[in-house]
Each structure stands twice: as C-alpha cells, then as structure tokens.
Scaffold this active site. Structure first.
Site, PDB file in Angstrom:
ATOM      1  CG  ASP A  38      -0.982  -1.940 -11.219  1.00  0.00           C
ATOM      2  OD1 ASP A  38      -1.390  -0.807 -11.517  1.00  0.00           O
ATOM      3  OD2 ASP A  38      -0.682  -2.265 -10.056  1.00  0.00           O
ATOM      4  NE  ARG A  92       5.881  10.206 -14.067  1.00  0.00           N
ATOM      5  CZ  ARG A  92       7.107  10.278 -13.532  1.00  0.00           C
ATOM      6  NH1 ARG A  92       7.328   9.789 -12.318  1.00  0.00           N
ATOM      7  NH2 ARG A  92       8.109  10.810 -14.193  1.00  0.00           N
ATOM      8  CE  LYS A  93       4.438   4.306  -5.689  1.00  0.00           C
ATOM      9  NZ  LYS A  93       3.423   3.692  -6.560  1.00  0.00           N
ATOM     10  CE1 TYR A 218      -1.487  -7.046  -2.214  1.00  0.00           C
ATOM     11  CE2 TYR A 218      -0.659  -9.292  -2.194  1.00  0.00           C
ATOM     12  CZ  TYR A 218      -0.928  -8.114  -2.872  1.00  0.00           C
ATOM     13  OH  TYR A 218      -0.632  -8.017  -4.213  1.00  0.00           O
TER      14      TYR A 218
HETATM   15  P1  BMP Z   1      -1.433  -5.087  -5.872  1.00  0.00           P
HETATM   16  O1  BMP Z   1      -2.745  -4.945  -5.057  1.00  0.00           O
HETATM   17  O2  BMP Z   1      -1.637  -5.871  -7.131  1.00  0.00           O
HETATM   18  O3  BMP Z   1      -0.275  -5.551  -5.038  1.00  0.00           O
HETATM   19  O4  BMP Z   1      -1.085  -3.608  -6.411  1.00  0.00           O
HETATM   20  C1  BMP Z   1      -0.773  -2.569  -5.537  1.00  0.00           C
HETATM   21  C2  BMP Z   1      -0.647  -1.251  -6.294  1.00  0.00           C
HETATM   22  O5  BMP Z   1      -0.394  -0.204  -5.346  1.00  0.00           O
HETATM   23  C3  BMP Z   1       0.475  -1.173  -7.303  1.00  0.00           C
HETATM   24  O6  BMP Z   1       0.028  -0.396  -8.403  1.00  0.00           O
HETATM   25  C4  BMP Z   1       1.608  -0.435  -6.608  1.00  0.00           C
HETATM   26  O7  BMP Z   1       2.361   0.350  -7.508  1.00  0.00           O
HETATM   27  C5  BMP Z   1       0.856   0.443  -5.629  1.00  0.00           C
HETATM   28  N1  BMP Z   1       1.550   0.716  -4.339  1.00  0.00           N
HETATM   29  C6  BMP Z   1       1.851  -0.288  -3.438  1.00  0.00           C
HETATM   30  O8  BMP Z   1       1.568  -1.466  -3.684  1.00  0.00           O
HETATM   31  N2  BMP Z   1       2.473   0.025  -2.243  1.00  0.00           N
HETATM   32  C7  BMP Z   1       2.803   1.308  -1.902  1.00  0.00           C
HETATM   33  O9  BMP Z   1       3.303   1.535  -0.808  1.00  0.00           O
HETATM   34  C8  BMP Z   1       2.499   2.327  -2.823  1.00  0.00           C
HETATM   35  C9  BMP Z   1       1.878   2.027  -4.021  1.00  0.00           C
HETATM   36  O10 BMP Z   1       1.561   3.003  -4.866  1.00  0.00           O
END
Ligand code: BMP
Length: 271
Positions: A38, A92-93, A218
């Site tokens: 990203d 793309r959702k 997370y």
């Molecule tokens: P990060 O690990 O930096 O938080 O990124 C998570 C990625 O997953 C982002 O690209 C976000 O758009 C995607 N995402 C998410 O975090 N949670 C969802 O429930 C669905 C996602 O697509």
C-alpha cells in the site's frame, strides 16, 4: 474439513484455476504469506515487491492509490510475478450493480481482469454483483473473494450478513473461491457441505502492534492460522513499515511472517 488438509492436496481437487494456482504456489514456496503493498509511488511499489517476492505466495495491490500509474507498471508487476512465482490479488472491493462492476473490472485505466488472478467484492448488492464480475472473470480463469468479515473495529459485516455472504458464495463456487474473513466459514449458514473448500484470506495481521489510529485491528499469525483456521495471512505495514527503502528490514520482517504463518499451518494440519 478443508483446514485439516494440506494446501497441496486441496490444490489437486479445486475446480477454479486461480484457487488452484494459489494453493499450488503456497505449497511450492512453503509460504502462506501475502504482502499488501500500500504505497503511492510506482518505484516504491516495484521495489517492495521485488524484495518480498521470494517469501510470499501472493502480492495484494491497491493500484488506484499509485500516483504515477501507467500500464507499464502492470507489465513490470507481471514480470515480477513470473520472476518470484507469486499470485496477484487486486484488492478492488467492488460494491455496485452487476453492469457497473463488469465495466469497472474489465475497463477503465486499470483493466483489472486482464492481469489480476484474484479480486474481491462486498456482498452488499446481493448475488448480481457475482453475476456481473463472473461474466468478465470466469472466461479468463479468475477467482473472486467475498468480504464476509472485516478486520476493523465496529465492522458491520457480522452475523446474518456474514451468513448471507457465505450462502451467496455457495451458489457460485465456480467463481467465488473464498472470503476475506477473520475465521473459517465451514458450518456458517444453512447449506454448508463437507465438499466445499473456500480459501480464507485474512488481513489485520501483525506481530508487534495491536492496531493503528484508524480502527485497524491486528492478530498474530498463530491466532489467525492455527486458532481461526484461515489460509493466508495478509500483512502490509508490519513488513515495510514507514520506509520502503529499508531493504534489510523488509527482508527480515517478510521472513519472520513467512515462518510464523507456516509454523502455525504445520501445527494446524497436525490436528
Ligand atoms: P496493514 O497490514 O498495513 O494494516 O494493511 C492491511 C491491508 O488489508 C490494507 O490494504 C487493507 O485495505 C486490507 N484490508 C484490511 O485491512 N481489512 C479488511 O477487513 C479488508 C482488507 O482488504
């Protein structure tokens, strides 16, 4: 139950070519790690992918955030996919009526269907979104993930909404290969069968922090793969942090997540 079987065994019987490709790649590379790249510059995007490529089964993109996007970027992404042997997933959702999503998927600047093995959609419009996307993606051998759940605090994708998403997928198993979700969906909804094999790709994975300031949450690879039975961990900032030029740190984080994800899987199939 699919989550007790190896990725390789599941690849042998899966009917969708994109799902097979992903399962085979996971088995071949012993990696259930996907990196979500990203970043907003094409240079950083390609650099990160070249660095993490050896350690991942899949690269997840948001091509609409790249400020200097050109079709050449896709050619270079495909070259890296061939060089490092990874699957491409444009996150793309989609969320519109069938006719509109079929145009968004096939056309415009990005022409997603022509290069992305996998893409995803919100189930909110109902089954017509699958009809629209599959009219473009199925002839090309692509696969679709439905967002059955989200990782964010306060997500509305829960309960009956999640169940309805799973039932929609069951009706369209030639094209819908699985879910973006936080757990396995076996047994969710009324029409669950033991033959179904939905892949669960899970974002919101981090080993060092519990969330960000904008609602992201997370969990660890062990929680996601071993405890919740998910198939692929999707990690973004946990791997490349704030500085995409720190190659050594990106390599060591990618290896760390690859090992954590694979260990959790080995534990899981032991039963
Ligand atoms: P990060 O690990 O930096 O938080 O990124 C998570 C990625 O997953 C982002 O690209 C976000 O758009 C995607 N995402 C998410 O975090 N949670 C969802 O429930 C669905 C996602 O697509």
């Amino acid at each position: 139950m699919a989550h007790r079987r190896t990725y390789g065994d599941r690849a042998k019987v899966h009917k969708n070519p994109a799902a097979r490709l992903l399962l085979e790649t996971i088995e071949r590379k012993q990696s259930n790690l996907a990196v979500s790249v990203d970043v907003v510059s094409a240079k950083d995007f390609l650099n990160i992918i070249d660095v993490v490529g050896p350690f991942v089964c899949l690269v997840k993109t948001h091509v609409d955030i790249i400020e200097d996007f050109t079709p050449q970027l896709i050619t270079e992404l495909q070259a890296l996919s061939a060089k490092h042997d990874f699957v491409i997933f444009e996150d793309r959702k989609f969320a519109d009526i069938g006719n509109t999503v079929s145009l968004q998927y096939s056309s415009g600047v990005h022409k997603i269907a022509s290069w992305s093995h996998i893409t995803n959609a919100h189930p909110v419009p109902g089954p017509s979104i699958i009809a629209g996307l599959s009219s473009v993606g199925l002839p090309l051998g692509r696969g679709l993930l439905l967002l059955a759940e989200m990782s964010t605090k306060g997500s509305l994708a829960t309960g009956l909404y999640t169940e309805a998403a799973v039932e929609m997928a069951r009706e369209n198993q030639d094209f819908v290969i699985g879910f973006i979700a936080q757990r396995r969906m076996d047994g969710v909804g009324k029409n669950s069968t033991s033959e179904e094999d939905f892949l669960i790709l899970t974002p919101g994975v981090g080993l060092d922090v519990k969330g960000d300031s904008m609602g992201q949450q997370y969990r660890t690879p062990e929680q996601v793969v071993l405890e919740s039975g998910c198939d692929v961990i999707i990690v973004g900032r946990g791997i490349y942090g704030k500085d995409p030029s720190l190659v050594d740190s990106i390599v060591s984080q990618a290896k760390r997540y690859q090992v954590a994800g694979w260990q959790a899987y080995l534990e899981r199939i032991k039963g």
